[in-house]
Design a protein around this motif. Structure first.
Motif, PDB file in Angstrom:
ATOM      1  N   GLU A 155       0.681  -1.178   0.179  1.00  0.00           N
ATOM      2  CA  GLU A 155       0.063   0.033  -0.077  1.00  0.00           C
ATOM      3  C   GLU A 155       0.854   1.178  -0.043  1.00  0.00           C
ATOM      4  N   HIS A 156       2.194   0.989  -0.033  1.00  0.00           N
ATOM      5  CA  HIS A 156       3.038   2.525   0.066  1.00  0.00           C
ATOM      6  C   HIS A 156       2.837   3.213  -1.047  1.00  0.00           C
ATOM      7  N   TYR A 157       2.805   4.461  -0.849  1.00  0.00           N
ATOM      8  CA  TYR A 157       2.859   5.417  -1.986  1.00  0.00           C
ATOM      9  C   TYR A 157       4.130   5.283  -2.980  1.00  0.00           C
ATOM     10  N   TYR A 158       5.423   5.064  -2.559  1.00  0.00           N
ATOM     11  CA  TYR A 158       6.600   4.878  -3.104  1.00  0.00           C
ATOM     12  C   TYR A 158       6.446   3.786  -4.073  1.00  0.00           C
ATOM     13  N   ARG A 159       5.681   2.594  -3.597  1.00  0.00           N
ATOM     14  CA  ARG A 159       5.434   1.580  -4.763  1.00  0.00           C
ATOM     15  C   ARG A 159       4.701   2.019  -5.829  1.00  0.00           C
ATOM     16  N   ARG A 160       3.842   2.890  -5.814  1.00  0.00           N
ATOM     17  CA  ARG A 160       3.159   3.225  -6.927  1.00  0.00           C
ATOM     18  C   ARG A 160       4.019   4.193  -7.758  1.00  0.00           C
ATOM     19  N   LEU A 161       4.780   5.368  -7.134  1.00  0.00           N
ATOM     20  CA  LEU A 161       5.795   6.154  -7.702  1.00  0.00           C
ATOM     21  C   LEU A 161       6.842   5.263  -8.470  1.00  0.00           C
ATOM     22  N   VAL A 162       7.345   4.324  -7.882  1.00  0.00           N
ATOM     23  CA  VAL A 162       8.497   3.642  -8.457  1.00  0.00           C
ATOM     24  C   VAL A 162       7.987   2.895  -9.616  1.00  0.00           C
ATOM     25  N   THR A 163       6.690   2.263  -9.533  1.00  0.00           N
ATOM     26  CA  THR A 163       6.069   1.743 -10.685  1.00  0.00           C
ATOM     27  C   THR A 163       5.849   2.618 -11.625  1.00  0.00           C
ATOM     28  N   ASP A 164       5.413   3.775 -11.682  1.00  0.00           N
ATOM     29  CA  ASP A 164       5.099   5.002 -12.563  1.00  0.00           C
ATOM     30  C   ASP A 164       6.570   5.139 -13.250  1.00  0.00           C
ATOM     31  N   ALA A 165       7.589   5.168 -12.735  1.00  0.00           N
ATOM     32  CA  ALA A 165       8.856   5.334 -13.134  1.00  0.00           C
ATOM     33  C   ALA A 165       9.418   4.373 -13.936  1.00  0.00           C
ATOM     34  N   ALA A 166       9.222   3.188 -13.657  1.00  0.00           N
ATOM     35  CA  ALA A 166       9.569   1.878 -14.453  1.00  0.00           C
ATOM     36  C   ALA A 166       8.684   1.936 -15.751  1.00  0.00           C
ATOM     37  N   ARG A 167       7.486   2.285 -15.568  1.00  0.00           N
ATOM     38  CA  ARG A 167       6.699   2.247 -16.796  1.00  0.00           C
ATOM     39  C   ARG A 167       6.825   3.366 -17.782  1.00  0.00           C
ATOM     40  N   ALA A 168       7.425   4.586 -17.167  1.00  0.00           N
ATOM     41  CA  ALA A 168       7.709   5.605 -18.047  1.00  0.00           C
ATOM     42  C   ALA A 168       8.695   5.183 -19.047  1.00  0.00           C
ATOM     43  N   VAL A 169       9.681   4.295 -18.629  1.00  0.00           N
ATOM     44  CA  VAL A 169      10.933   3.838 -19.411  1.00  0.00           C
ATOM     45  C   VAL A 169      10.095   2.839 -20.880  1.00  0.00           C
ATOM     46  N   ASP A 170       8.910   2.352 -20.430  1.00  0.00           N
ATOM     47  CA  ASP A 170       8.544   1.394 -21.415  1.00  0.00           C
ATOM     48  C   ASP A 170       7.666   2.403 -22.293  1.00  0.00           C
ATOM     49  N   ALA A 171       6.953   3.272 -21.908  1.00  0.00           N
ATOM     50  CA  ALA A 171       6.442   4.367 -22.694  1.00  0.00           C
ATOM     51  C   ALA A 171       7.296   5.140 -23.442  1.00  0.00           C
ATOM     52  N   VAL A 172       8.606   5.640 -23.022  1.00  0.00           N
ATOM     53  CA  VAL A 172       9.270   6.326 -24.030  1.00  0.00           C
ATOM     54  C   VAL A 172       9.741   5.607 -25.284  1.00  0.00           C
ATOM     55  N   ARG A 173      10.049   4.391 -24.908  1.00  0.00           N
ATOM     56  CA  ARG A 173      10.583   3.455 -25.998  1.00  0.00           C
ATOM     57  C   ARG A 173       9.582   3.458 -27.329  1.00  0.00           C
ATOM     58  N   GLN A 174       8.231   3.831 -26.864  1.00  0.00           N
ATOM     59  CA  GLN A 174       7.381   3.704 -27.893  1.00  0.00           C
ATOM     60  C   GLN A 174       6.831   5.185 -28.874  1.00  0.00           C
ATOM     61  N   LEU A 175       7.512   6.075 -28.018  1.00  0.00           N
ATOM     62  CA  LEU A 175       7.344   7.382 -28.825  1.00  0.00           C
ATOM     63  C   LEU A 175       7.955   7.729 -29.895  1.00  0.00           C
ATOM     64  N   PRO A 176       7.465   8.591 -30.842  1.00  0.00           N
ATOM     65  CA  PRO A 176       8.013   8.740 -32.122  1.00  0.00           C
ATOM     66  C   PRO A 176       9.332   9.456 -32.307  1.00  0.00           C
ATOM     67  N   GLY A 177      10.217   8.922 -32.866  1.00  0.00           N
ATOM     68  CA  GLY A 177      11.374   9.566 -33.215  1.00  0.00           C
ATOM     69  C   GLY A 177      12.596   8.885 -32.109  1.00  0.00           C
ATOM     70  N   VAL A 178      12.114   8.125 -31.297  1.00  0.00           N
ATOM     71  CA  VAL A 178      13.057   7.621 -30.062  1.00  0.00           C
ATOM     72  C   VAL A 178      13.799   6.232 -30.589  1.00  0.00           C
ATOM     73  N   ASP A 179      14.989   6.179 -30.394  1.00  0.00           N
ATOM     74  CA  ASP A 179      15.750   5.024 -30.598  1.00  0.00           C
ATOM     75  C   ASP A 179      15.612   3.965 -29.283  1.00  0.00           C
ATOM     76  N   PRO A 180      14.670   2.809 -29.120  1.00  0.00           N
ATOM     77  CA  PRO A 180      14.366   2.270 -28.030  1.00  0.00           C
ATOM     78  C   PRO A 180      15.687   1.567 -27.164  1.00  0.00           C
ATOM     79  N   ASP A 181      16.710   1.774 -28.022  1.00  0.00           N
ATOM     80  CA  ASP A 181      17.887   1.006 -27.545  1.00  0.00           C
ATOM     81  C   ASP A 181      18.772   1.750 -26.737  1.00  0.00           C
ATOM     82  N   ARG A 182      18.451   3.204 -26.752  1.00  0.00           N
ATOM     83  CA  ARG A 182      19.168   4.012 -26.055  1.00  0.00           C
ATOM     84  C   ARG A 182      18.339   5.168 -25.473  1.00  0.00           C
ATOM     85  N   VAL A 183      18.299   4.578 -24.029  1.00  0.00           N
ATOM     86  CA  VAL A 183      17.323   5.398 -23.071  1.00  0.00           C
ATOM     87  C   VAL A 183      17.996   5.509 -21.760  1.00  0.00           C
ATOM     88  N   ALA A 184      18.204   6.743 -21.584  1.00  0.00           N
ATOM     89  CA  ALA A 184      18.874   7.003 -20.056  1.00  0.00           C
ATOM     90  C   ALA A 184      17.554   7.565 -19.323  1.00  0.00           C
TER      91      ALA A 184
END
Length: 332
Positions: A155-184
């Motif tokens: 139930e901890h707030y940061y469990r949700r926030l950390v999951t959001d962060a991991a999913r942001a990496v998944d999301a950016v790899r699908q955005l236009p003009g992004v090389d999915p193999d080069r994400v910092a």
């Protein structure tokens, strides 16, 4: 504030034993598996940013449990036929939201595709606000975010926030003009903690830049400082006197040291030796444990700012980050 922690020579060797739950990996794997049942992008819309050379999209990604998280995606105005660019995913400090599209454009101006991720429930203390509510909540807490749901790791707030962060990496790899193999991933303070977590949980990450990272070695931090946000835990335990072990157990699931152990990519950290928010020994605990559970050790660098507090190297450090990342993950 004078230097108050261990001498620098001892800090450079400081690698404490930190409590790690036996089910740390299994717990995070289950949480991310549930989140990844949802497509990472919920919507993507162009937005007018008032800038001539940078284009911005208003992104809604699917974070914890598929819940909506807002982000700005900015990049240099595309040239027809150009190759995809490397991406930088940026996480924000405590109390900040994504603000306005033109607020954080350094990485886009440097040539990267840049996703700055809103912080659920925050955005009311600094900058120009946020746009992502936190629809979840549980139990009593001290004012702030660190003790929300702190008696239960699920139930901890940061469990949700950390999951959001991991999913942001998944999301950016699908955005236009992004090389999915080069994400910092990059961030300071709370954002630095989220960058370490995202790099640990998403092995696709190519590099991590974590400035003065928060949430490292909680037991040590609580013994050294009475600065917020750690003081939220102190105020909570001053009322809930029998909850210490439950609280520390929950915090162990989001301890930056435990995430740092799993980071596979090159890492660039910073520390201020007069920082009472993220005490130096807590930062060095994470730095000295970097990659110890990874298949092979990766390069690691830490910038030390002897005369600075939580501001660390400020704009000087940003320039060092730009140079460091360009040498390892060039924008094009």
């Amino acid at each position: 504030m004078a230097e108050f922690d261990l001498p620098l020579e001892q800090l450079r060797a400081y690698r404490p034993d930190v409590v790690e739950p036996e089910d740390f990996d299994a717990s995070w794997a289950a949480t991310l598996s549930a989140a990844r049942a949802h497509h990472p992008l919920r919507s993507v819309e162009p937005v007018e940013n008032g800038l001539e050379t940078i284009r911005t999209l208003d992104v809604e990604l699917a974070g914890y449990a598929g819940q909506p998280v807002r982000a700005w995606f900015s990049r240099p105005a595309p040239i027809p036929g150009e190759a995809p660019r490397a991406a930088v995913v940026e996480f924000l400090g405590y109390g900040r939201g994504r603000g306005l599209p033109h607020e954080r454009i350094t990485w886009a101006a440097a040539g990267y595709a840049h996703l700055v991720v809103d912080t659920r429930g925050q955005g009311g203390q600094h900058g120009n606000g946020g746009d992502t509510p936190d629809p979840s909540g549980a139990g009593p807490s001290a004012p702030g975010f660190l003790t929300r749901g702190v008696l239960d790791p699920e139930e901890h707030y940061y469990r949700r926030l950390v999951t959001d962060a991991a999913r942001a990496v998944d999301a950016v790899r699908q955005l236009p003009g992004v090389d999915p193999d080069r994400v910092a991933v990059v961030g300071n303070s709370q954002g630095g903690a989220l960058a370490l977590a995202a790099a640990a949980l998403r092995p696709e990450v190519s590099a991590v830049l974590a400035g003065v990272p928060f949430l490292c070695h909680p037991r040590r931090a609580l013994a050294l400082t009475d600065a917020d946000p750690w003081a939220e835990v102190v105020r909570y335990l001053a009322v809930h006197r029998d909850a210490e072990e439950a609280v520390l157990r929950t915090l162990s699931y989001v301890d930056g040291v435990n995430f740092a152990r799993r980071v596979r990519s090159p890492a660039h950290l910073s520390v201020g030796l007069r920082d009472t928010v993220c005490p130096p020994s807590t930062v060095f605990a994470a730095f000295n444990h970097l990659g110890t559970l990874a298949p092979s050790p990766a390069e690691r660098t830490i910038e030390v700012y002897r005369y600075n507090g939580h501001e660390g190297g400020d704009a000087v450090h940003v320039r060092r980050q730009l140079d460091w990342l360009r040498d390892r993950v060039p924008p094009r």
